[in-house]
Design an enzyme around this catalytic site. Sequence first.
Site, PDB file in Angstrom:
ATOM      1  N   ASP A 179       0.856  -1.188   0.000  1.00 45.18           N
ATOM      2  CA  ASP A 179       0.000   0.000   0.000  1.00 45.18           C
ATOM      3  C   ASP A 179       0.887   1.231   0.000  1.00 45.18           C
ATOM      4  O   ASP A 179       2.036   1.181   0.440  1.00 45.18           O
ATOM      5  CB  ASP A 179      -0.860   0.032   1.283  1.00 45.18           C
ATOM      6  CG  ASP A 179      -2.028  -0.945   1.236  1.00 45.18           C
ATOM      7  OD1 ASP A 179      -2.398  -1.391   0.143  1.00 45.18           O
ATOM      8  OD2 ASP A 179      -2.567  -1.254   2.316  1.00 45.18           O
ATOM      9  N   ARG A 231      -0.951  -0.765  -8.735  1.00 46.36           N
ATOM     10  CA  ARG A 231      -2.317  -0.345  -8.406  1.00 46.36           C
ATOM     11  C   ARG A 231      -2.382   1.179  -8.522  1.00 46.36           C
ATOM     12  O   ARG A 231      -1.566   1.881  -7.924  1.00 46.36           O
ATOM     13  CB  ARG A 231      -2.671  -0.761  -6.983  1.00 46.36           C
ATOM     14  CG  ARG A 231      -4.054  -0.263  -6.538  1.00 46.36           C
ATOM     15  CD  ARG A 231      -4.245  -0.377  -5.039  1.00 46.36           C
ATOM     16  NE  ARG A 231      -4.166  -1.737  -4.568  1.00 46.36           N
ATOM     17  CZ  ARG A 231      -3.841  -2.067  -3.306  1.00 46.36           C
ATOM     18  NH1 ARG A 231      -3.547  -1.123  -2.426  1.00 46.36           N
ATOM     19  NH2 ARG A 231      -3.789  -3.317  -2.945  1.00 46.36           N
TER      20      ARG A 231
HETATM   21  C1  LIG Z   1      -8.429  -1.525  -3.852  1.00 48.28           C
HETATM   22  C2  LIG Z   1      -8.074  -0.188  -3.330  1.00 48.28           C
HETATM   23  C3  LIG Z   1      -6.849  -0.015  -2.719  1.00 48.28           C
HETATM   24  C4  LIG Z   1      -6.469   1.250  -2.259  1.00 48.28           C
HETATM   25  N1  LIG Z   1      -5.210   1.440  -1.762  1.00 48.28           N
HETATM   26  C5  LIG Z   1      -4.814   2.681  -1.442  1.00 48.28           C
HETATM   27  C6  LIG Z   1      -3.468   2.968  -1.076  1.00 48.28           C
HETATM   28  O1  LIG Z   1      -2.598   2.086  -1.024  1.00 48.28           O
HETATM   29  N2  LIG Z   1      -3.141   4.249  -0.760  1.00 48.28           N
HETATM   30  C7  LIG Z   1      -4.061   5.267  -0.800  1.00 48.28           C
HETATM   31  O2  LIG Z   1      -3.707   6.412  -0.546  1.00 48.28           O
HETATM   32  N3  LIG Z   1      -5.354   5.023  -1.127  1.00 48.28           N
HETATM   33  C8  LIG Z   1      -5.737   3.770  -1.449  1.00 48.28           C
HETATM   34  N4  LIG Z   1      -7.040   3.560  -1.825  1.00 48.28           N
HETATM   35  C9  LIG Z   1      -8.066   4.615  -1.600  1.00 48.28           C
HETATM   36  C10 LIG Z   1      -8.151   5.555  -2.776  1.00 48.28           C
HETATM   37  O3  LIG Z   1      -6.992   6.345  -2.853  1.00 48.28           O
HETATM   38  C11 LIG Z   1      -9.364   6.483  -2.646  1.00 48.28           C
HETATM   39  O4  LIG Z   1      -9.261   7.230  -1.487  1.00 48.28           O
HETATM   40  C12 LIG Z   1     -10.691   5.746  -2.641  1.00 48.28           C
HETATM   41  O5  LIG Z   1     -10.682   4.660  -3.528  1.00 48.28           O
HETATM   42  C13 LIG Z   1     -11.822   6.659  -3.090  1.00 48.28           C
HETATM   43  O6  LIG Z   1     -11.533   7.163  -4.362  1.00 48.28           O
HETATM   44  P1  LIG Z   1     -12.391   6.809  -5.682  1.00 48.28           P
HETATM   45  O7  LIG Z   1     -11.395   6.549  -6.760  1.00 48.28           O
HETATM   46  O8  LIG Z   1     -13.324   5.723  -5.428  1.00 48.28           O
HETATM   47  O9  LIG Z   1     -13.061   8.161  -6.036  1.00 48.28           O
HETATM   48  P2  LIG Z   1     -14.010   9.172  -5.232  1.00 48.28           P
HETATM   49  O10 LIG Z   1     -13.702  10.502  -5.837  1.00 48.28           O
HETATM   50  O11 LIG Z   1     -13.931   9.006  -3.757  1.00 48.28           O
HETATM   51  O12 LIG Z   1     -15.419   8.696  -5.674  1.00 48.28           O
HETATM   52  C14 LIG Z   1     -15.763   8.838  -7.049  1.00 48.28           C
HETATM   53  C15 LIG Z   1     -17.142   8.347  -7.301  1.00 48.28           C
HETATM   54  O13 LIG Z   1     -17.231   6.968  -6.988  1.00 48.28           O
HETATM   55  C16 LIG Z   1     -18.522   6.689  -6.546  1.00 48.28           C
HETATM   56  N5  LIG Z   1     -18.478   6.229  -5.141  1.00 48.28           N
HETATM   57  C17 LIG Z   1     -17.484   6.402  -4.250  1.00 48.28           C
HETATM   58  N6  LIG Z   1     -17.813   5.855  -3.066  1.00 48.28           N
HETATM   59  C18 LIG Z   1     -19.038   5.337  -3.218  1.00 48.28           C
HETATM   60  C19 LIG Z   1     -19.926   4.647  -2.363  1.00 48.28           C
HETATM   61  N7  LIG Z   1     -19.651   4.413  -1.076  1.00 48.28           N
HETATM   62  N8  LIG Z   1     -21.118   4.241  -2.862  1.00 48.28           N
HETATM   63  C20 LIG Z   1     -21.446   4.497  -4.157  1.00 48.28           C
HETATM   64  N9  LIG Z   1     -20.649   5.173  -5.006  1.00 48.28           N
HETATM   65  C21 LIG Z   1     -19.463   5.579  -4.543  1.00 48.28           C
HETATM   66  C22 LIG Z   1     -19.308   7.975  -6.614  1.00 48.28           C
HETATM   67  O14 LIG Z   1     -19.923   8.069  -7.879  1.00 48.28           O
HETATM   68  C23 LIG Z   1     -18.224   8.998  -6.477  1.00 48.28           C
HETATM   69  O15 LIG Z   1     -18.582  10.251  -7.013  1.00 48.28           O
HETATM   70  C24 LIG Z   1      -7.404   2.324  -2.350  1.00 48.28           C
HETATM   71  C25 LIG Z   1      -8.645   2.132  -2.965  1.00 48.28           C
HETATM   72  C26 LIG Z   1      -8.972   0.913  -3.466  1.00 48.28           C
HETATM   73  C27 LIG Z   1     -10.288   0.771  -4.168  1.00 48.28           C
END
Ligand SMILES: Cc1cc2nc3c(=O)[nH]c(=O)nc-3n(C[C@H](O)[C@H](O)[C@H](O)COP(=O)(O)OP(=O)(O)OC[C@H]3O[C@@H](n4cnc5c(N)ncnc54)[C@H](O)[C@@H]3O)c2cc1C
Length: 311
Positions: free
Chosen positions: A137, A187
């Site tokens: 991560d 990732r």
């Molecule tokens: C598998 C995985 C591993 C990760 N590892 C790391 C890491 O190592 N380091 C790190 O800093 N971050 C990590 N993250 C977190 C990541 O950086 C984001 O903070 C998190 O994924 C939210 O960003 P998003 O791309 O979903 O976009 P966002 O801008 O949060 O959401 C975009 C859109 O997605 C949809 N959405 C989001 N949440 C929901 C919900 N609960 N229900 C319905 N629709 C929703 C909505 O349409 C929203 O407008 C990881 C995420 C994932 C999925």
Amino acid sequence: MLRRALLAASASARVRRIVTTAPLTRDVVARFVAGDSADDALAVTRRLLDDGLLVSLDYLGEDTVDPEQAAAVADEYIRLLGRLDEAGMSGGGRAEVSVKPTAVGLDLAEHGEKTARENIARICAAGRDAGTTVTLDMEEHTRVEPTLRILGQLQPDFPDLGCVIQSYLRRSPEDCQAMAVAGSRVRLCKGAYNAAPGVAFPARAEVDRCYARCLRVLLDGPGYPMIATHDPRLIRITGVRARAARKAEDSFEYQMLYGIRPAEQLRLARGGSRVRVYVPYGSDWYGYLIRRLAERPANLAFFLRSLASRG
Ligand SMILES: Cc1cc2nc3c(=O)[nH]c(=O)nc-3n(C[C@H](O)[C@H](O)[C@H](O)COP(=O)(O)OP(=O)(O)OC[C@H]3O[C@@H](n4cnc5c(N)ncnc54)[C@H](O)[C@@H]3O)c2cc1C
């Protein structure tokens, strides 16, 4: 704004005490976390695999401050990988593990980087024995350089050790270029931490644009990109770009968090894509929960509603 305030407030011991002792916090936690124990993690993993999804397990904990605890976290991962193997769930990388470098010692006052590297090497060896992979991560931006150094030092022995690029950081398109090589497992996510505008994009639109740029670089390259987002627009762009780049369905995967958009996870998997669900477990869930609440006002509203309705 709200996101930044919440992430900042979460560092306070008082806020931590209020959140962790609130009677109904547990209900909210259960939505995003498999449970406290490895048994809980294995049960959730079995269910997700049976649904045609892949899994990455995260043993919750970060900012470990003593070497014994760092070693104990690595031992937990090693036991978990053994149990996944025994249960026939890790072969072919179906269930793998995600590891935070700070959980295995990166921040120790003395020899932090060396300790983290040695612990991660032990976990990688257990992963290889279990027929699966390990992904590092990525945490706050100050940890990017040491994490990438550890990756570079371990990859000669463990070529399938994966890492994370966060599109909120200005440096990320360059990191993607360097990592879009054969055999790499990268990732791509937006990033769940705060950083100053000098190193990070302050506006969400810029973070999204950078994400789209990075995903093009990764999908056009010969590596194995892991597109980690719930964002419908970016998921659509990924599909279009993967087809344009003639990327085979088994040469990249989507990733989403446990409890977030489960129907979309199944839809993509049933359409033939590889979809991996990131499943956290363990009792040290505070930092993880706060990052999920900060990401989305609806998640925060869900939390506050459950506190108000029964608290
Ligand atoms: C598998 C995985 C591993 C990760 N590892 C790391 C890491 O190592 N380091 C790190 O800093 N971050 C990590 N993250 C977190 C990541 O950086 C984001 O903070 C998190 O994924 C939210 O960003 P998003 O791309 O979903 O976009 P966002 O801008 O949060 O959401 C975009 C859109 O997605 C949809 N959405 C989001 N949440 C929901 C919900 N609960 N229900 C319905 N629709 C929703 C909505 O349409 C929203 O407008 C990881 C995420 C994932 C999925």
